[in-house]
Write an enzyme that holds these catalytic residues in place. Structure first.
Site, PDB file in Angstrom:
ATOM      1  N   ALA A 238      -2.589   6.214  -5.562  1.00 58.17           N
ATOM      2  CA  ALA A 238      -3.057   6.652  -4.246  1.00 58.17           C
ATOM      3  C   ALA A 238      -2.794   5.630  -3.150  1.00 58.17           C
ATOM      4  O   ALA A 238      -3.414   5.705  -2.085  1.00 58.17           O
ATOM      5  CB  ALA A 238      -4.543   6.971  -4.313  1.00 58.17           C
ATOM      6  N   ALA A 239      -1.871   4.715  -3.357  1.00 63.47           N
ATOM      7  CA  ALA A 239      -1.607   3.685  -2.346  1.00 63.47           C
ATOM      8  C   ALA A 239      -1.167   4.308  -1.026  1.00 63.47           C
ATOM      9  O   ALA A 239      -1.606   3.899   0.059  1.00 63.47           O
ATOM     10  CB  ALA A 239      -0.553   2.706  -2.852  1.00 63.47           C
ATOM     11  N   GLY A 240      -0.277   5.298  -1.099  1.00 61.92           N
ATOM     12  CA  GLY A 240       0.197   5.941   0.120  1.00 61.92           C
ATOM     13  C   GLY A 240      -0.912   6.666   0.859  1.00 61.92           C
ATOM     14  O   GLY A 240      -0.943   6.682   2.101  1.00 61.92           O
ATOM     15  N   ASP A 241      -1.836   7.262   0.125  1.00 56.77           N
ATOM     16  CA  ASP A 241      -2.954   7.960   0.755  1.00 56.77           C
ATOM     17  C   ASP A 241      -3.918   6.966   1.395  1.00 56.77           C
ATOM     18  O   ASP A 241      -4.467   7.227   2.477  1.00 56.77           O
ATOM     19  CB  ASP A 241      -3.690   8.817  -0.267  1.00 56.77           C
ATOM     20  CG  ASP A 241      -2.808   9.924  -0.828  1.00 56.77           C
ATOM     21  OD1 ASP A 241      -1.934  10.412  -0.085  1.00 56.77           O
ATOM     22  OD2 ASP A 241      -2.981  10.284  -2.010  1.00 56.77           O
TER      23      ASP A 241
END
Length: 292
Positions: A238-241
């Site tokens: 979930a890094a991009g989120d």
């Protein structure tokens, strides 16, 4: 407040030293059931990064996962008054995470696939917010309808990567792909070239580059490169989120682009230190402490 029109999934996560190749069986190390979905992840990220909450618009099923998904959003301070319950299964994501923190994901839309577009009540919530976050785990027609109806800045994470209709791009203020999504959209593998190509489509763009940070550009002529925060990754799911949610908060607070991007990069770095998706999102206090 940030509004999110998007997906909620229950993530079924297998942790393994090495992800299996096609036709191969490997022995995993552990398993977890974790609330996720790109929309719900961004809602939790925005709520925790702001300390003032976020509003989520979407759907869950009437199965056992639906109440758990709702509770995970509520516990993070997300307004779920526009989260609908529909007959059938909630969205599901099967995720394999290896010891380097890399992941592969299969998403089964479930209730997310029933979302047809924002209702008048949904639009009232969006109109009271500072920005609308969109992703592509809902039907494209619904995403386009939300973007076109929004009266606030629209931030799009174009994932999973697919062809983007012109009517969607015309309504987007800022697009935030990773380098693979940017290449799929523009046909350019060089991030700098991809950034310039994106700016022919939308007014502002950020391309996230994992451990190499991110690049930002605007039609006004601003160009920035932001280094990643060094960290030992445990789970990059979930890094991009985390980045998108925190960036929307920073922009809503009126922070200049360099500061907003550092805030978002720090949130993303903190998120990968913990397993899971929504559960890995850092709080405002954690982000501020890491920036000191």
């Amino acid at each position: 407040m940030i509004s999110i029109f998007g997906s909620a999934n229950m993530d079924l996560v297998a942790y393994t030293p090495m992800a299996p190749k096609l036709g191969e069986t490997v022995t995993g190390r552990s398993f977890a059931t974790v609330p996720g979905g790109k929309g719900a992840n961004q809602a939790i990220a925005a709520a925790r990064a702001s300390g003032t909450g976020a509003a989520f618009i979407g759907a869950v099923g009437d199965d056992a996962f639906g109440p758990a998904l709702r509770a995970s959003l509520e516990d993070a301070g997300v307004d779920v008054s526009r989260l609908r319950v529909v007959p059938g299964s909630s969205g599901i994501a099967h995720i394999v995470v290896d010891d380097d923190g890399g992941n592969s994901i299969i998403v089964i839309p479930g209730a997310n696939g029933t979302v047809t577009g924002p209702t008048p009540e949904d639009l009232d919530v969006i109109a009271r917010s500072d920005a609308l976050l969109l992703q592509l785990e809902l039907p494209m027609d619904a995403v386009v309808a939300a973007a076109r109806a929004a009266t606030v800045p629209v931030v799009l994470t174009p994932a999973p990567a697919r062809e983007l209709p012109a009517e969607l791009l015309d309504a987007v203020t800022l697009i935030v792909p990773n380098e693979h999504e940017a290449a799929a959209i523009t046909g350019r593998t060089d991030p700098g070239e991809a950034l310039e190509a994106l700016l022919e489509l939308v007014p502002e763009a950020v391309i996230t580059l994992g451990a190499r940070g991110a690049v930002y550009g605007s039609r006004a002529g601003e160009r920035l490169s932001v280094p990643a925060v060094p960290v030992q990754a445990v789970d990059t799911t979930a890094a991009g989120d985390a980045f998108a949610g925190a960036l929307a908060v920073a922009r809503a607070e009126g922070r200049p682009s360099p500061e907003a991007l550092r805030f978002a990069a720090t949130a993303a770095a903190l998120s990968v230190r913990r397993p899971g998706a929504g559960t890995s999102m850092p709080s405002r206090a954690e982000i501020d402490a890491a920036l000191r």
